[in-house]
Motif scaffolding. Structure first.
Motif, PDB file in Angstrom:
ATOM      1  N   LEU A  29       6.383  52.242  44.388  1.00 51.66           N
ATOM      2  CA  LEU A  29       5.421  51.318  45.548  1.00 51.66           C
ATOM      3  C   LEU A  29       4.973  49.799  45.307  1.00 51.66           C
ATOM      4  O   LEU A  29       3.792  49.949  44.199  1.00 51.66           O
ATOM      5  CB  LEU A  29       5.439  52.462  46.545  1.00 51.66           C
ATOM      6  N   THR A  30       5.054  48.985  45.518  1.00 55.04           N
ATOM      7  CA  THR A  30       3.948  48.409  45.721  1.00 55.04           C
ATOM      8  C   THR A  30       3.297  47.706  47.417  1.00 55.04           C
ATOM      9  O   THR A  30       3.729  48.819  48.068  1.00 55.04           O
ATOM     10  CB  THR A  30       4.542  46.828  45.901  1.00 55.04           C
ATOM     11  N   HIS A  31       2.446  47.157  47.232  1.00 61.39           N
ATOM     12  CA  HIS A  31       1.288  47.237  48.674  1.00 61.39           C
ATOM     13  C   HIS A  31       2.445  46.658  49.828  1.00 61.39           C
ATOM     14  O   HIS A  31       2.198  47.263  50.828  1.00 61.39           O
ATOM     15  CB  HIS A  31      -0.133  45.816  48.490  1.00 61.39           C
ATOM     16  N   ALA A  32       2.777  45.895  49.668  1.00 61.47           N
ATOM     17  CA  ALA A  32       3.352  45.602  50.252  1.00 61.47           C
ATOM     18  C   ALA A  32       4.944  45.879  50.698  1.00 61.47           C
ATOM     19  O   ALA A  32       4.694  46.473  52.146  1.00 61.47           O
ATOM     20  CB  ALA A  32       4.528  44.126  49.743  1.00 61.47           C
ATOM     21  N   GLN A  33       6.087  47.034  50.225  1.00 54.64           N
ATOM     22  CA  GLN A  33       6.745  48.201  50.460  1.00 54.64           C
ATOM     23  C   GLN A  33       5.437  48.673  51.313  1.00 54.64           C
ATOM     24  O   GLN A  33       6.757  49.201  52.250  1.00 54.64           O
ATOM     25  CB  GLN A  33       7.245  48.156  48.930  1.00 54.64           C
ATOM     26  N   TYR A  34       4.160  49.511  50.287  1.00 59.77           N
ATOM     27  CA  TYR A  34       3.438  50.871  51.309  1.00 59.77           C
ATOM     28  C   TYR A  34       3.087  49.365  52.950  1.00 59.77           C
ATOM     29  O   TYR A  34       3.867  50.377  53.785  1.00 59.77           O
ATOM     30  CB  TYR A  34       2.273  50.953  50.727  1.00 59.77           C
ATOM     31  N   VAL A  35       2.939  48.381  53.200  1.00 60.26           N
ATOM     32  CA  VAL A  35       3.031  48.251  54.642  1.00 60.26           C
ATOM     33  C   VAL A  35       4.279  48.588  55.143  1.00 60.26           C
ATOM     34  O   VAL A  35       3.905  49.048  56.515  1.00 60.26           O
ATOM     35  CB  VAL A  35       2.348  46.489  54.440  1.00 60.26           C
ATOM     36  N   VAL A  36       5.163  48.302  54.800  1.00 56.96           N
ATOM     37  CA  VAL A  36       6.676  48.159  56.010  1.00 56.96           C
ATOM     38  C   VAL A  36       6.659  49.894  56.024  1.00 56.96           C
ATOM     39  O   VAL A  36       6.544  50.487  56.890  1.00 56.96           O
ATOM     40  CB  VAL A  36       7.516  47.448  54.711  1.00 56.96           C
ATOM     41  N   LEU A  37       6.255  50.503  54.444  1.00 57.74           N
ATOM     42  CA  LEU A  37       6.642  51.845  54.975  1.00 57.74           C
ATOM     43  C   LEU A  37       5.889  52.647  56.183  1.00 57.74           C
ATOM     44  O   LEU A  37       6.212  53.090  56.861  1.00 57.74           O
ATOM     45  CB  LEU A  37       6.776  52.476  53.421  1.00 57.74           C
ATOM     46  N   ALA A  38       4.656  52.598  56.203  1.00 58.77           N
ATOM     47  CA  ALA A  38       3.391  52.733  56.905  1.00 58.77           C
ATOM     48  C   ALA A  38       3.955  52.316  57.679  1.00 58.77           C
ATOM     49  O   ALA A  38       3.976  53.045  58.698  1.00 58.77           O
ATOM     50  CB  ALA A  38       2.426  52.755  56.307  1.00 58.77           C
ATOM     51  N   LYS A 101       9.312  61.915  52.821  1.00 63.06           N
ATOM     52  CA  LYS A 101       7.948  62.370  52.467  1.00 63.06           C
ATOM     53  C   LYS A 101       7.121  61.545  51.389  1.00 63.06           C
ATOM     54  O   LYS A 101       5.892  61.089  51.728  1.00 63.06           O
ATOM     55  CB  LYS A 101       8.941  62.964  50.848  1.00 63.06           C
ATOM     56  N   THR A 102       8.083  60.078  51.069  1.00 56.90           N
ATOM     57  CA  THR A 102       6.964  58.822  49.730  1.00 56.90           C
ATOM     58  C   THR A 102       5.787  58.373  51.012  1.00 56.90           C
ATOM     59  O   THR A 102       4.955  58.380  50.610  1.00 56.90           O
ATOM     60  CB  THR A 102       8.383  57.953  49.351  1.00 56.90           C
ATOM     61  N   VAL A 103       5.845  57.961  51.297  1.00 54.98           N
ATOM     62  CA  VAL A 103       5.259  57.934  52.909  1.00 54.98           C
ATOM     63  C   VAL A 103       4.245  58.276  53.147  1.00 54.98           C
ATOM     64  O   VAL A 103       3.204  57.994  53.206  1.00 54.98           O
ATOM     65  CB  VAL A 103       5.943  56.518  53.946  1.00 54.98           C
ATOM     66  N   ALA A 104       4.467  59.769  53.407  1.00 57.70           N
ATOM     67  CA  ALA A 104       3.544  60.753  53.926  1.00 57.70           C
ATOM     68  C   ALA A 104       2.126  60.437  52.144  1.00 57.70           C
ATOM     69  O   ALA A 104       1.097  60.923  52.324  1.00 57.70           O
ATOM     70  CB  ALA A 104       4.212  61.703  53.889  1.00 57.70           C
ATOM     71  N   GLU A 105       3.463  60.689  51.061  1.00 51.07           N
ATOM     72  CA  GLU A 105       2.086  60.723  49.950  1.00 51.07           C
ATOM     73  C   GLU A 105       1.324  59.341  49.516  1.00 51.07           C
ATOM     74  O   GLU A 105       0.826  59.360  49.181  1.00 51.07           O
ATOM     75  CB  GLU A 105       3.241  60.949  48.684  1.00 51.07           C
ATOM     76  N   ALA A 106       2.187  58.376  49.618  1.00 45.32           N
ATOM     77  CA  ALA A 106       1.199  56.922  50.361  1.00 45.32           C
ATOM     78  C   ALA A 106       0.398  57.170  51.153  1.00 45.32           C
ATOM     79  O   ALA A 106      -0.868  56.043  50.287  1.00 45.32           O
ATOM     80  CB  ALA A 106       2.561  56.030  50.216  1.00 45.32           C
ATOM     81  N   ILE A 107       0.675  57.119  52.155  1.00 47.87           N
ATOM     82  CA  ILE A 107      -0.946  57.220  52.896  1.00 47.87           C
ATOM     83  C   ILE A 107      -2.056  57.994  52.521  1.00 47.87           C
ATOM     84  O   ILE A 107      -3.268  57.269  53.007  1.00 47.87           O
ATOM     85  CB  ILE A 107       0.015  57.623  54.421  1.00 47.87           C
ATOM     86  N   ALA A 108      -1.229  58.872  52.486  1.00 44.19           N
ATOM     87  CA  ALA A 108      -2.634  60.311  51.603  1.00 44.19           C
ATOM     88  C   ALA A 108      -3.343  59.530  50.226  1.00 44.19           C
ATOM     89  O   ALA A 108      -4.498  59.397  50.332  1.00 44.19           O
ATOM     90  CB  ALA A 108      -2.072  61.085  51.432  1.00 44.19           C
ATOM     91  N   ILE A 109      -2.258  58.474  49.688  1.00 40.27           N
ATOM     92  CA  ILE A 109      -3.129  57.899  48.208  1.00 40.27           C
ATOM     93  C   ILE A 109      -3.982  57.416  49.161  1.00 40.27           C
ATOM     94  O   ILE A 109      -4.939  56.656  48.477  1.00 40.27           O
ATOM     95  CB  ILE A 109      -2.010  57.517  47.644  1.00 40.27           C
ATOM     96  N   VAL A 110      -3.999  56.151  50.033  1.00 42.27           N
ATOM     97  CA  VAL A 110      -4.131  54.270  49.860  1.00 42.27           C
ATOM     98  C   VAL A 110      -5.568  55.238  51.170  1.00 42.27           C
ATOM     99  O   VAL A 110      -6.503  54.696  50.991  1.00 42.27           O
ATOM    100  CB  VAL A 110      -3.341  53.819  51.765  1.00 42.27           C
TER     101      VAL A 110
END
Length: 146
Positions: A29-38, A101-110
């Motif tokens: 994921l990129t930061h921009a993709q994370y913003v959309v997913l989160a 699943k991916t967004v949950a992991e990403a949110i924890a990382i961020v």
């Protein structure tokens, strides 16, 4: 010469974006993709899945950019884009199981990254961080939440 506020805000935003990009790279994921997913995750938890336009408005991104990001996320099987039931010209954004699943992991990382990067001002829940958040909201012309 003292750096201007604009310059410091720009540097901080670039530092944050590149830090998030590096931290989320293992998830693809990129930061921009994370913003959309989160954003999609948060909006979907509060009600029906949003349209691309609603998500763009919420995230503060241009609709055309959200469309481009959504296509990439759909190609990665993280979201689906079914036609909106109330408007056949619009599409809804829906997280897939893999996307959730991916967004949950990403949110924890961020969140961990935020804790690390705000440690100098007492962490994300500290008094200075709260004041900084209120200042940023004022500069953005938004009301702080209670």
């Amino acid at each position: 010469m003292e750096p201007t506020l604009g310059y410091l805000v720009w540097r901080l935003s670039m530092k944050w974006r590149s830090s998030v990009d590096r931290a989320l790279a293992p998830l693809g994921l990129t930061h921009a993709q994370y913003v959309v997913l989160a954003s999609l995750s948060g909006l979907s938890a509060r009600g029906p899945e949003p349209s691309q336009r609603q998500l763009a408005d919420h995230a503060g991104l241009e609709p055309i950019y959200v469309s481009k990001l959504a296509r990439a996320l759909e190609n990665a099987s993280l979201i689906e884009r079914p036609v909106h039931p109330d408007d056949p010209r619009a599409v809804r954004l829906v997280l897939t199981d893999r996307g959730r699943k991916t967004v949950a992991e990403a949110i924890a990382i961020v969140h961990a990254l935020m804790a690390e990067q705000t440690a100098a001002i007492g962490g994300p829940k500290g008094k200075q961080a709260k004041e900084f958040r209120e200042t940023l909201l004022a500069l953005l012309g938004e009301n702080p939440s209670p």
